[in-house]
Each structure stands twice: as C-alpha cells, then as structure tokens.
Design a protein around this motif. Structure first.
Motif, PDB file in Angstrom:
ATOM      1  N   SER A 245      -6.584  12.728 -11.274  1.00  0.00           N
ATOM      2  CA  SER A 245      -5.560  12.759 -10.225  1.00  0.00           C
ATOM      3  C   SER A 245      -6.088  13.441  -8.966  1.00  0.00           C
ATOM      4  O   SER A 245      -5.821  12.993  -7.841  1.00  0.00           O
ATOM      5  N   VAL A 246      -6.834  14.516  -9.135  1.00  0.00           N
ATOM      6  CA  VAL A 246      -7.428  15.218  -7.989  1.00  0.00           C
ATOM      7  C   VAL A 246      -8.398  14.302  -7.255  1.00  0.00           C
ATOM      8  O   VAL A 246      -8.350  14.168  -6.026  1.00  0.00           O
ATOM      9  N   VAL A 247      -9.286  13.661  -8.006  1.00  0.00           N
ATOM     10  CA  VAL A 247     -10.279  12.761  -7.407  1.00  0.00           C
ATOM     11  C   VAL A 247      -9.581  11.651  -6.632  1.00  0.00           C
ATOM     12  O   VAL A 247      -9.934  11.346  -5.480  1.00  0.00           O
ATOM     13  N   TRP A 248      -8.586  11.048  -7.250  1.00  0.00           N
ATOM     14  CA  TRP A 248      -7.898   9.908  -6.632  1.00  0.00           C
ATOM     15  C   TRP A 248      -7.143  10.340  -5.373  1.00  0.00           C
ATOM     16  O   TRP A 248      -7.148   9.646  -4.356  1.00  0.00           O
ATOM     17  N   SER A 249      -6.504  11.500  -5.446  1.00  0.00           N
ATOM     18  CA  SER A 249      -5.774  12.009  -4.286  1.00  0.00           C
ATOM     19  C   SER A 249      -6.706  12.275  -3.111  1.00  0.00           C
ATOM     20  O   SER A 249      -6.399  11.928  -1.964  1.00  0.00           O
ATOM     21  N   GLU A 250      -7.852  12.893  -3.375  1.00  0.00           N
ATOM     22  CA  GLU A 250      -8.796  13.192  -2.299  1.00  0.00           C
ATOM     23  C   GLU A 250      -9.325  11.900  -1.656  1.00  0.00           C
ATOM     24  O   GLU A 250      -9.505  11.824  -0.435  1.00  0.00           O
ATOM     25  N   LEU A 251      -9.559  10.896  -2.468  1.00  0.00           N
ATOM     26  CA  LEU A 251     -10.017   9.602  -1.963  1.00  0.00           C
ATOM     27  C   LEU A 251      -8.960   8.965  -1.059  1.00  0.00           C
ATOM     28  O   LEU A 251      -9.251   8.524   0.063  1.00  0.00           O
ATOM     29  N   LEU A 252      -7.716   8.939  -1.523  1.00  0.00           N
ATOM     30  CA  LEU A 252      -6.654   8.270  -0.782  1.00  0.00           C
ATOM     31  C   LEU A 252      -6.276   9.014   0.494  1.00  0.00           C
ATOM     32  O   LEU A 252      -5.925   8.380   1.500  1.00  0.00           O
ATOM     33  N   GLN A 253      -6.334  10.350   0.467  1.00  0.00           N
ATOM     34  CA  GLN A 253      -6.023  11.102   1.678  1.00  0.00           C
ATOM     35  C   GLN A 253      -6.921  10.686   2.841  1.00  0.00           C
ATOM     36  O   GLN A 253      -6.487  10.689   4.005  1.00  0.00           O
ATOM     37  N   ARG A 254      -8.140  10.309   2.543  1.00  0.00           N
ATOM     38  CA  ARG A 254      -9.076   9.889   3.584  1.00  0.00           C
ATOM     39  C   ARG A 254      -8.934   8.406   3.913  1.00  0.00           C
ATOM     40  O   ARG A 254      -9.053   8.005   5.067  1.00  0.00           O
ATOM     41  N   ALA A 255      -8.661   7.600   2.896  1.00  0.00           N
ATOM     42  CA  ALA A 255      -8.578   6.151   3.111  1.00  0.00           C
ATOM     43  C   ALA A 255      -7.387   5.763   3.988  1.00  0.00           C
ATOM     44  O   ALA A 255      -7.494   4.867   4.833  1.00  0.00           O
ATOM     45  N   VAL A 256      -6.245   6.420   3.802  1.00  0.00           N
ATOM     46  CA  VAL A 256      -5.032   6.007   4.527  1.00  0.00           C
ATOM     47  C   VAL A 256      -5.109   6.307   6.025  1.00  0.00           C
ATOM     48  O   VAL A 256      -4.327   5.757   6.807  1.00  0.00           O
ATOM     49  N   VAL A 257      -6.058   7.162   6.432  1.00  0.00           N
ATOM     50  CA  VAL A 257      -6.213   7.462   7.865  1.00  0.00           C
ATOM     51  C   VAL A 257      -7.493   6.865   8.438  1.00  0.00           C
ATOM     52  O   VAL A 257      -7.823   7.103   9.599  1.00  0.00           O
ATOM     53  N   ASP A 258      -8.214   6.083   7.632  1.00  0.00           N
ATOM     54  CA  ASP A 258      -9.466   5.466   8.067  1.00  0.00           C
ATOM     55  C   ASP A 258      -9.154   4.195   8.853  1.00  0.00           C
ATOM     56  O   ASP A 258      -8.634   3.219   8.304  1.00  0.00           O
ATOM     57  N   LYS A 259      -9.496   4.184  10.141  1.00  0.00           N
ATOM     58  CA  LYS A 259      -9.175   3.059  11.017  1.00  0.00           C
ATOM     59  C   LYS A 259      -9.987   1.810  10.687  1.00  0.00           C
ATOM     60  O   LYS A 259      -9.650   0.710  11.132  1.00  0.00           O
ATOM     61  N   ASP A 260     -11.061   1.965   9.909  1.00  0.00           N
ATOM     62  CA  ASP A 260     -11.871   0.798   9.525  1.00  0.00           C
ATOM     63  C   ASP A 260     -11.211  -0.012   8.407  1.00  0.00           C
ATOM     64  O   ASP A 260     -11.653  -1.126   8.114  1.00  0.00           O
ATOM     65  N   LEU A 261     -10.202   0.565   7.775  1.00  0.00           N
ATOM     66  CA  LEU A 261      -9.632  -0.042   6.573  1.00  0.00           C
ATOM     67  C   LEU A 261      -8.195  -0.494   6.804  1.00  0.00           C
ATOM     68  O   LEU A 261      -7.435   0.135   7.548  1.00  0.00           O
ATOM     69  N   SER A 262      -7.861  -1.565   6.144  1.00  0.00           N
ATOM     70  CA  SER A 262      -6.463  -1.978   6.014  1.00  0.00           C
ATOM     71  C   SER A 262      -6.076  -1.697   4.570  1.00  0.00           C
ATOM     72  O   SER A 262      -6.530  -2.381   3.647  1.00  0.00           O
ATOM     73  N   VAL A 263      -5.254  -0.658   4.371  1.00  0.00           N
ATOM     74  CA  VAL A 263      -5.006  -0.116   3.036  1.00  0.00           C
ATOM     75  C   VAL A 263      -3.624  -0.504   2.527  1.00  0.00           C
ATOM     76  O   VAL A 263      -2.630  -0.439   3.259  1.00  0.00           O
ATOM     77  N   LYS A 264      -3.589  -0.888   1.266  1.00  0.00           N
ATOM     78  CA  LYS A 264      -2.332  -1.092   0.551  1.00  0.00           C
ATOM     79  C   LYS A 264      -2.410  -0.285  -0.751  1.00  0.00           C
ATOM     80  O   LYS A 264      -3.368  -0.420  -1.516  1.00  0.00           O
ATOM     81  N   MET A 265      -1.406   0.580  -0.980  1.00  0.00           N
ATOM     82  CA  MET A 265      -1.345   1.374  -2.196  1.00  0.00           C
ATOM     83  C   MET A 265      -0.274   0.812  -3.118  1.00  0.00           C
ATOM     84  O   MET A 265       0.866   0.606  -2.697  1.00  0.00           O
ATOM     85  N   LEU A 266      -0.639   0.561  -4.378  1.00  0.00           N
ATOM     86  CA  LEU A 266       0.330   0.138  -5.385  1.00  0.00           C
ATOM     87  C   LEU A 266       0.824   1.390  -6.089  1.00  0.00           C
ATOM     88  O   LEU A 266       0.070   2.064  -6.799  1.00  0.00           O
ATOM     89  N   ASP A 267       2.094   1.729  -5.875  1.00  0.00           N
ATOM     90  CA  ASP A 267       2.650   2.996  -6.333  1.00  0.00           C
ATOM     91  C   ASP A 267       3.648   2.779  -7.462  1.00  0.00           C
ATOM     92  O   ASP A 267       4.319   1.744  -7.530  1.00  0.00           O
ATOM     93  N   TYR A 268       3.724   3.787  -8.324  1.00  0.00           N
ATOM     94  CA  TYR A 268       4.692   3.783  -9.419  1.00  0.00           C
ATOM     95  C   TYR A 268       5.400   5.131  -9.424  1.00  0.00           C
ATOM     96  O   TYR A 268       4.828   6.137  -9.004  1.00  0.00           O
ATOM     97  N   ALA A 269       6.632   5.160  -9.881  1.00  0.00           N
ATOM     98  CA  ALA A 269       7.371   6.420  -9.934  1.00  0.00           C
ATOM     99  C   ALA A 269       6.592   7.429 -10.771  1.00  0.00           C
ATOM    100  O   ALA A 269       6.224   7.133 -11.912  1.00  0.00           O
ATOM    101  N   ALA A 270       6.330   8.606 -10.196  1.00  0.00           N
ATOM    102  CA  ALA A 270       5.525   9.601 -10.918  1.00  0.00           C
ATOM    103  C   ALA A 270       5.797  10.996 -10.374  1.00  0.00           C
ATOM    104  O   ALA A 270       5.892  11.188  -9.161  1.00  0.00           O
ATOM    105  N   ALA A 271       5.911  11.959 -11.281  1.00  0.00           N
ATOM    106  CA  ALA A 271       6.047  13.366 -10.894  1.00  0.00           C
ATOM    107  C   ALA A 271       4.664  13.998 -10.962  1.00  0.00           C
ATOM    108  O   ALA A 271       4.292  14.632 -11.939  1.00  0.00           O
ATOM    109  N   ASN A 272       3.878  13.796  -9.915  1.00  0.00           N
ATOM    110  CA  ASN A 272       2.493  14.254  -9.893  1.00  0.00           C
ATOM    111  C   ASN A 272       2.244  14.957  -8.561  1.00  0.00           C
ATOM    112  O   ASN A 272       2.393  14.350  -7.493  1.00  0.00           O
TER     113      ASN A 272
END
Length: 357
Positions: free
Chosen positions: A19-46
């Motif tokens: 979860s830590v690894v994935w969070s750190e990756l996504l925090q950078r990807a969602v603000v990366d202007k080179d990428l068009s990002v889509k996240m598939l999310d599920y209800a989670a208490a994380n």
C-alpha cells in the motif's frame, strides 16, 4: 501516454508495505503532466489511499464484485494504454499492455493449500500476459526467474522501493514509555511465520531491554507470550501515523529485523534514515538493502540460536565492542540510495518502454 492504475491493493489490506509503495507511485503519477491517468478505485478504509488526491476525471469508482481480487477489472479501454495493477491483475484487451510488479514470492515458500494454488495461478497468469515486469530488488528478480525460467530476462526490471523524506533524524518528543535509545523496536507483520517476531521478543528478553512493537493490535496469544517473556517491558503502537512512526524510530536504539524472507524491507531504510541501528539476517534481499549500514547475522533455522546471535550483537553494540556511531552514519549514507522520486522515474521509464513497443 495513457496509464490505467488498478487500486485493488487498498481494499486487500488496511495498511502494509505494498500500500505504501502504490500510494507513493500514484501521488506522483496523478500530477505528472506527461501522463493521462485513470485510477480504478474500490471502496477501502486504507490510510495510504487518503494520501492520493486525484482529480474527478482521474478517478473511476468501481463496485467490488464477489472475489474481486481474483478477477480482471471490469473496464473497457477505448485507446492504447498501459495498465499497472497493484496486485496481479491484467486487462486482456488488444489496445492495452500490462505491467506487473513483483514484491516478493512468499506464497511459493510460506503459504499452503487452496490459497497458495489460487494465488500462484493468478500470479502466473499476470506474468504471462505482462509486456514487462518490475521487481523491487535484485534478489526478487533472481527468485522470480528461478520459479519462472521461461520469462524473458530482458523484460524484467529491478526498481528499488524508496523511503519517504519524512523519515529523518529529528529533535522530537519520545512518545513511548521507555527512555530514549533505551528500547528495541519491531516493525511489521507478526502473523507470518517467516517474519520471526518471536525471535525479536526472545532477543529483547535476553538483553533485558524493552521492546516497542509497531503493527496491528495484539492477539490474546501474543499478549500472553509477551507477558511471560518480557513482563511489563513492552509497548505496542497499533497502526501509527507516519509522524508517530518517525518519532518511534528516532528514539529507538535498534530495529530488530529477523525476517527470513523479504522482497525489499521498507523498515530497514526507514530506520537507517532516522539514525536507528538495524540488525537483520543475511538472507534474501536484506543484505542487499542494508548495505554496510547495519548488522546481518548468519541465517539460522534454529530460532533459539538466531535470537542468541542477535542478542550477542546487541551486547556488542551496548558495550562498545561494535562501533554503533559508525554503523549509524553508514546507514544514513546507505539509505540515500533509495528515494520515491527515483522509484517513480524508473517506473515511468518502464511505462515508456512498453508504450513505445
């Protein structure tokens, strides 16, 4: 470049290394202007999921189906994209290329029965249908190729995990009931047998030092065991915030990391960054990650002998026979090899490699 991220891991664990690894990756990807990002999310208490702040357009909330973790996402891609799942899933569509991250191969060694068979089937399926594979250490890569010799090694990349910049030496309050630098520390899973939590307890008992335990709440059996071995010389912090964990590392004398198998070992570099000594076993990825900034005892299947070895190393540090300050400084230097920015950059390079094929 179109990227689709599968956040299934956040619904599989309330906290944890992946979860830590994935969070750190996504925090950078969602603000990366080179990428068009889509996240598939599920209800989670994380808590790790809460650290990511995607735009409304980037986040797609999906319903969780029966046995969701074992099923491919219900998503129809309309243009070429790279799909990266947080846990062994793929999108089987012509316009999508898959990338899989392998954190470790613990199911091959330490799980049994139906759970193992199902996991290994899913793992093999994801690897077979991935254009490229990321491993979090060289040891994990070697382990992977041993179990899957048909994989093309050129398509398997080592990308080390990082360590958050919050982990550093601080002048901060001691939130434990024990003296600063007067306690030993255990961080992580206790239920998995290969983590050898009992070894850490026995080592603490043998050197008569308190043990601070970071992880989930204690079971009745664990409480009985700790009371018998340590009396009142232990303290548990269940699911600490990152700041609380940084404080605990800063005031600990030594992190005990007796695990017999690790894909990477995040607590090792977190401890080193905060000036906390580390003692582990010279096995799997642990020596690779510790470098020369810690102590690796000889691997031992006899757990009493292993706890004796660790206790002896602690005594050597306390007596000055082993130079603790030298190891602390080497640990700080070693931890600089790892950063989440570097992890993200190297992961993005894999995406680009896949996208351009």
């Amino acid at each position: 470049m179109n990227l689709i991220f599968d956040n299934i891991i956040f619904s599989l664990q309330p906290f944890g290394g992946i979860s830590v690894v994935w969070s750190e990756l996504l925090q950078r990807a969602v603000v990366d202007k080179d990428l068009s990002v889509k996240m598939l999310d599920y209800a989670a208490a994380n808590n790790c999921r809460k650290q990511i702040t995607p735009s409304a357009e980037q986040c797609l909330q999906l319903p969780s189906r029966l046995l969701e973790r074992y099923r491919n996402p219900e998503y129809k891609a309309t243009e070429e994209a790279v799909f990266h799942s947080s846990y062994f899933r793929i999108i089987n569509q012509p316009c999508v290329k898959n990338v899989t991250t392998v954190h470790d191969l613990t199911y091959h060694y330490y799980r049994f029965g139906l759970a193992k068979r199902v996991h290994l089937w899913q793992e093999a399926w994801a690897l077979k249908h991935s254009a490229h594979i990321i491993c979090v250490s060289q040891n994990t890569k070697e382990d992977l190729l041993k179990h899957y010799p048909s994989l093309n090694e050129a398509n398997v990349h080592v990308v080390y995990n990082g360590v958050n910049e919050a982990y550093k030496c601080l002048s901060c309050a001691n939130i434990t009931p024990f003296e600063t630098r007067g306690y030993l520390l255990y961080v992580g899973n206790r239920s998995a047998s290969y983590k050898n939590f009992g070894v850490a307890v026995e080592a603490a008992s043998k050197v008569q030092l308190p043990l601070v335990i970071v992880g989930g709440a204690l079971s009745i059996e664990e409480t009985d065991f700790l009371n018998k071995r340590l009396g009142n010389r232990y303290w548990v912090k269940s699911q600490p915030t990152q700041d609380e964990l940084v404080f605990i590392y800063n005031h600990a004398y030594c992190l005990l990391y007796p695990s017999a198998y690790e894909g990477f070992g995040l607590p090792v570099v977190e401890a080193q960054r905060t000036g906390c000594l580390v003692i582990g076993q010279a096995i799997s990825s642990v020596p690779e990650v510790i470098g020369d900034g810690g102590i690796c005892v000889t691997p031992e299947q006899d757990l009493q002998k292993l706890s004796d070895s660790i206790a002896n190393e602690i005594r050597s540090l306390l007596s000055g026979r082993t130079n603790a300050n030298d190891l602390i400084e080497k640990g700080k230097i070693n931890s600089e090899r790892f950063s989440w920015d570097k992890t993200y950059c190297q992961t993005k390079q894999v995406y680009q490699l896949i996208y351009n094929q």
